[in-house]
Structure formats: structure tokens, C-alpha cells
Scaffold this motif. Structure first.
Motif, PDB file in Angstrom:
ATOM      1  N   TYR A 151       0.769  -1.001   0.028  1.00 20.91           N
ATOM      2  CA  TYR A 151       0.099   0.080  -0.166  1.00 20.91           C
ATOM      3  C   TYR A 151       0.861   1.245  -0.080  1.00 20.91           C
ATOM      4  O   TYR A 151       2.203   1.322   0.478  1.00 20.91           O
ATOM      5  N   ASP A 152       0.296   2.204  -0.547  1.00 18.23           N
ATOM      6  CA  ASP A 152       0.849   3.591  -0.449  1.00 18.23           C
ATOM      7  C   ASP A 152       1.026   4.219   0.795  1.00 18.23           C
ATOM      8  O   ASP A 152       1.826   4.722   1.329  1.00 18.23           O
ATOM      9  N   LEU A 153      -0.140   3.869   1.305  1.00 21.77           N
ATOM     10  CA  LEU A 153      -0.337   4.302   2.933  1.00 21.77           C
ATOM     11  C   LEU A 153      -1.255   3.605   3.642  1.00 21.77           C
ATOM     12  O   LEU A 153      -2.237   2.966   3.044  1.00 21.77           O
ATOM     13  N   VAL A 154      -1.165   3.231   5.004  1.00 22.87           N
ATOM     14  CA  VAL A 154      -1.626   2.909   6.026  1.00 22.87           C
ATOM     15  C   VAL A 154      -2.232   3.574   7.080  1.00 22.87           C
ATOM     16  O   VAL A 154      -1.139   4.046   7.481  1.00 22.87           O
ATOM     17  N   ALA A 155      -3.298   4.091   7.149  1.00 22.81           N
ATOM     18  CA  ALA A 155      -3.783   4.708   8.326  1.00 22.81           C
ATOM     19  C   ALA A 155      -4.468   3.960   9.544  1.00 22.81           C
ATOM     20  O   ALA A 155      -5.201   2.934   9.283  1.00 22.81           O
ATOM     21  N   VAL A 156      -3.910   4.045  10.511  1.00 23.66           N
ATOM     22  CA  VAL A 156      -4.191   3.289  11.703  1.00 23.66           C
ATOM     23  C   VAL A 156      -5.211   4.129  12.428  1.00 23.66           C
ATOM     24  O   VAL A 156      -4.971   5.047  13.274  1.00 23.66           O
ATOM     25  N   GLY A 157      -6.684   3.579  13.059  1.00 21.16           N
ATOM     26  CA  GLY A 157      -7.425   4.396  13.564  1.00 21.16           C
ATOM     27  C   GLY A 157      -8.549   5.182  12.766  1.00 21.16           C
ATOM     28  O   GLY A 157      -8.084   6.260  12.105  1.00 21.16           O
ATOM     29  N   ALA A 158      -9.575   4.812  12.711  1.00 26.97           N
ATOM     30  CA  ALA A 158     -10.729   5.440  11.865  1.00 26.97           C
ATOM     31  C   ALA A 158     -11.529   6.493  12.720  1.00 26.97           C
ATOM     32  O   ALA A 158     -12.590   6.549  12.703  1.00 26.97           O
ATOM     33  N   GLY A 159     -10.609   7.380  13.285  1.00 25.01           N
ATOM     34  CA  GLY A 159     -11.341   8.535  13.872  1.00 25.01           C
ATOM     35  C   GLY A 159     -11.005   9.688  12.939  1.00 25.01           C
ATOM     36  O   GLY A 159     -10.372   9.636  11.650  1.00 25.01           O
ATOM     37  N   PRO A 160     -11.086  10.892  13.379  1.00 27.12           N
ATOM     38  CA  PRO A 160     -10.777  12.090  12.394  1.00 27.12           C
ATOM     39  C   PRO A 160      -9.336  11.939  12.037  1.00 27.12           C
ATOM     40  O   PRO A 160      -9.242  12.359  10.502  1.00 27.12           O
ATOM     41  N   ALA A 161      -8.347  11.862  12.630  1.00 26.71           N
ATOM     42  CA  ALA A 161      -6.987  11.853  12.313  1.00 26.71           C
ATOM     43  C   ALA A 161      -6.823  10.796  11.161  1.00 26.71           C
ATOM     44  O   ALA A 161      -6.252  11.163  10.262  1.00 26.71           O
ATOM     45  N   GLY A 162      -7.224   9.379  11.536  1.00 33.25           N
ATOM     46  CA  GLY A 162      -6.976   8.511  10.426  1.00 33.25           C
ATOM     47  C   GLY A 162      -7.797   8.562   9.005  1.00 33.25           C
ATOM     48  O   GLY A 162      -7.257   8.486   8.048  1.00 33.25           O
ATOM     49  N   ILE A 163      -9.143   8.844   9.268  1.00 31.30           N
ATOM     50  CA  ILE A 163      -9.859   9.302   8.177  1.00 31.30           C
ATOM     51  C   ILE A 163      -9.434  10.418   7.434  1.00 31.30           C
ATOM     52  O   ILE A 163      -9.206  10.336   5.838  1.00 31.30           O
ATOM     53  N   GLY A 164      -9.005  11.455   8.093  1.00 35.43           N
ATOM     54  CA  GLY A 164      -8.366  12.502   7.571  1.00 35.43           C
ATOM     55  C   GLY A 164      -6.757  12.308   6.686  1.00 35.43           C
ATOM     56  O   GLY A 164      -6.885  12.445   5.402  1.00 35.43           O
ATOM     57  N   ALA A 165      -6.199  11.334   7.302  1.00 38.94           N
ATOM     58  CA  ALA A 165      -4.917  11.037   6.626  1.00 38.94           C
ATOM     59  C   ALA A 165      -5.131  10.192   5.367  1.00 38.94           C
ATOM     60  O   ALA A 165      -4.564  10.305   4.139  1.00 38.94           O
ATOM     61  N   ALA A 166      -6.109   8.963   5.489  1.00 41.50           N
ATOM     62  CA  ALA A 166      -6.592   8.372   4.279  1.00 41.50           C
ATOM     63  C   ALA A 166      -7.066   9.129   3.304  1.00 41.50           C
ATOM     64  O   ALA A 166      -6.649   9.073   1.909  1.00 41.50           O
ATOM     65  N   TYR A 167      -8.013  10.153   3.306  1.00 43.68           N
ATOM     66  CA  TYR A 167      -8.502  10.896   2.464  1.00 43.68           C
ATOM     67  C   TYR A 167      -7.420  11.875   1.881  1.00 43.68           C
ATOM     68  O   TYR A 167      -7.494  11.941   0.511  1.00 43.68           O
ATOM     69  N   GLU A 168      -6.592  12.429   2.527  1.00 39.54           N
ATOM     70  CA  GLU A 168      -5.769  13.264   2.053  1.00 39.54           C
ATOM     71  C   GLU A 168      -4.803  12.569   1.129  1.00 39.54           C
ATOM     72  O   GLU A 168      -4.059  13.242   0.042  1.00 39.54           O
TER      73      GLU A 168
END
Length: 319
Positions: free
Chosen positions: A5-22
Motif C-alpha cells: 500500500y502507498d499508505l496505511v492509516a491506523v485508527g478510523a477517527g478524524p485523524a486516520g480518516i483525514g490521513a486516508a482521504y488526504e
């Protein structure tokens, strides 16, 4: 394990969702979002009462949003729906019940170990909150009354006498909510004044104090609790007094999961905050932190979103 994967975001709160979306907005092809619970935004779902305000302005700081997720003042339910929509409509690969145990790095590739599998990636953003691991009191909680000792309002039953312990916004909001529901509620805070709550909660607190629907035990702390007769909890205060309650709700903050951070090779300072540069990259190149876990004392939704944006921009600029 063959997919990277290009990116794995850990934690589906605002920070993780924000990182995945960005990451998606920055052109990443493969982005994975991992959440240890069954739904996103676990802290907001479980520690915010129904209808609680989720404000852009936090602790008097009005942040300018830097990224692609516009966020304005809202309440609990619309905020949950808002972030859930970003997961469902933006091409993010999303896995729930995926608790990450550790992250390792071999050359330029990370391996993220979780109970749903092992995932390889080029970059990681850890966006887990502190409230996922709520603080517990230092004294022993007897096993016979553990079901009557909680850290949110989920188990409350009408007719109970309830003690809420804490002096922050969450404690005051819990106590106000219970008082508004006409339950027998007492709020205990070790200090004599509530100095850490926002103006809205001050107003709500004063209203239930003035009309007598909320009782307080201020300026003293709980020394111990024990099992009493008739399924009651005997609460012993450090001034020598005792009271009986049916249930205790602790709202005394959360704890940074230091052991998890260390298992990922992340160094922390004496306040248990991860070492990080101005773009929130830790001492491990390519491994970033965002949101509550990246700052002492917690942050706001806007701060978490800005952390994530800054991390992704840094990843893009260095690759």
C-alpha cells in the motif's frame, strides 16, 4: 503480503480518516484504513453523549483548516455521519475489527501487524486517540462490582444512584445528562472549582446546580471503593466520609498507549508524547502520528485534520 500500500492509516477517527482521504487526494493509488472496533470514530461514539456539540473552536483556539475536509461546528450524530461518508465514498479500503499490535520496518517497507492480517506499505499514519484506553483509578476495583463501574453512560439504568468522578468536560457532560434525565447523580471532583470546562458546560452545570438536580462532592477525592450489601458500592473519600451508590462513572481522561508506540519503534518524551518533527514524522522515517496521540492533553477535530494533512504533504514532498 504481496500488495504494498502507498499508505496505511491506523485508527478510523478524524485523524486516520483525514490521513486516508488526504492520501487519496494526493494521488495515492492504494490506501488502507484500519479500525480496531466495528465502527468509525469510536471515541466520539462512546464518550460523547447524544447531541453533544463538536466545535471547530476548541479551548479558545480557532484553527484554520489546511486540508480538503471542510469541518464546521456540529453535534455528535451529524459529525459521525459526515466522517463515515468520507470512508464510504472516496475509494478508501477500510477494514474494521483490525487492531494493530505492532509496526516494523525493513529497508523502505513497513509491515503492519493486526488481528485481521499483515499489511505492507510505504508509509504509516497512526491516528489513534487516547480515550480508546481510558484512565482507571489507582485503587483496586473489586471484581464483584466491576459491572457497576463504567467509563461511559452505556450501562446506566433508571432509578440508580450514580457517582460521576472527574473534573473535565466529559465528567460534567455525563453528570448534566444524568441530571437532565432525572436520575440521582452526584459529581465528585478533587478540586473545589471546575477550571477545565468550556463555557457551554459551565452554563449547563450551573443550571442543574441551581435547581438542585445535581449534587456535588468537591475538594475531596475517592480513596477506595468496596462491595457493600444489596449490590451497592461503598465509596470511601479521603476525608474519612463514605457514601453508597449503585454505579460509578469514571471520566478521568485517557492514557497514551506507550507500549504500542514502543513496539513500533517510536520514542516518547517524559510526558509520553511521541517525538516528532514539525510535520509529525516520528523518529522512524515514514511513520507519522496525528490527532490526540500526537499532543499532550488531547486536541480537536480540526487539529487532527491538520496533523493528517501536514503528514501527507510531507510524504508527497519527500517521495
Amino acid at each position: 503480503m504481496s500488495k504494498v500500500y502507498d499508505l496505511v492509516a491506523v485508527g478510523a477517527g478524524p485523524a486516520g480518516i483525514g490521513a486516508a482521504y488526504e492520501g487519496i487526494q494526493s494521488g495515492f493509488k492504494d490506501v488502507l484504513l484500519l479500525e480496531k472496533m466495528g465502527e468509525s470514530s469510536h471515541t466520539i461514539r462512546n464518550y460523547y453523549k447524544k447531541g453533544k456539540r463538536v466545535d471547530k473552536l476548541y479551548k479558545g483556539i480557532d484553527l484554520e483548516l489546511k486540508g480538503h475536509i471542510p469541518f464546521t461546528d456540529s453535534t455528535r450524530e451529524p459529525t459521525l455521519d459526515y466522517f463515515e461518508e468520507f470512508i464510504n465514498t472516496t475509494g478508501i479500503e477500510y477494514k474494521v475489527w483490525s487492531e494493530v499490535s505492532k509496526i516494523t520496518k525493513d529497508k523502505d517497507i513497513f509491515t503492519v501487524y493486526s488481528n485481521s492480517g499483515e499489511y505492507q506499505c510505504k508509509n504509516v499514519v497512526i491516528g489513534i486517540g487516547n480515550m480508546g484506553k481510558p484512565n482507571k483509578p489507582s485503587y483496586k476495583i473489586p471484581g464483584s462490582i466491576k459491572k457497576q463501574v463504567n467509563f461511559n453512560l452505556d450501562k446506566v439504568v433508571n432509578g440508580e444512584a450514580i457517582l460521576v468522578v472527574g473534573g473535565g468536560d466529559s465528567a460534567v457532560e455525563y453528570a448534566f445528562d444524568l441530571a437532565f434525565r432525572k436520575l440521582d447523580v452526584t459529581l465528585n471532583y478533587r478540586k473545589t472549582e471546575f477550571t477545565r470546562i468550556n463555557d457551554i458546560n459551565k452554563k449547563d452545570l450551573n443550571s442543574v446546580l441551581d435547581d438542585g438536580t445535581l449534587k456535588t462532592v468537591l475538594g475531596i477525592d475517592v480513596d477506595s471503593i468496596e462491595d457493600a450489601d444489596d449490590n451497592k458500592i461503598k465509596v470511601n473519600f479521603n476525608n474519612g466520609s463514605s457514601q453508597l451508590f449503585d454505579r460509578i462513572i469514571y471520566a478521568i481522561g485517557g492514557t497514551t498507549p506507550v507500549d504500542f508506540l514502543k513496539s513500533c519503534g517510536i520514542e516518547v518524551d517524559d510526558k509520553k508524547v511521541p517525538f516528532q518533527n514539525e510535520n509529525h514524522q516520528t523518529n522512524v522515517e515514514g511513520l507519522y502520528v496525528a490527532g490526540d496521540i500526537a499532543c499532550k492533553g488531547g486536541g480537536s477535530v480540526c487539529l487532527a485534520l491538520n496533523h493528517s494533512y501536514e503528514a501527507i504533504i510531507d510524504i508527497v514532498s519527500t517521495n
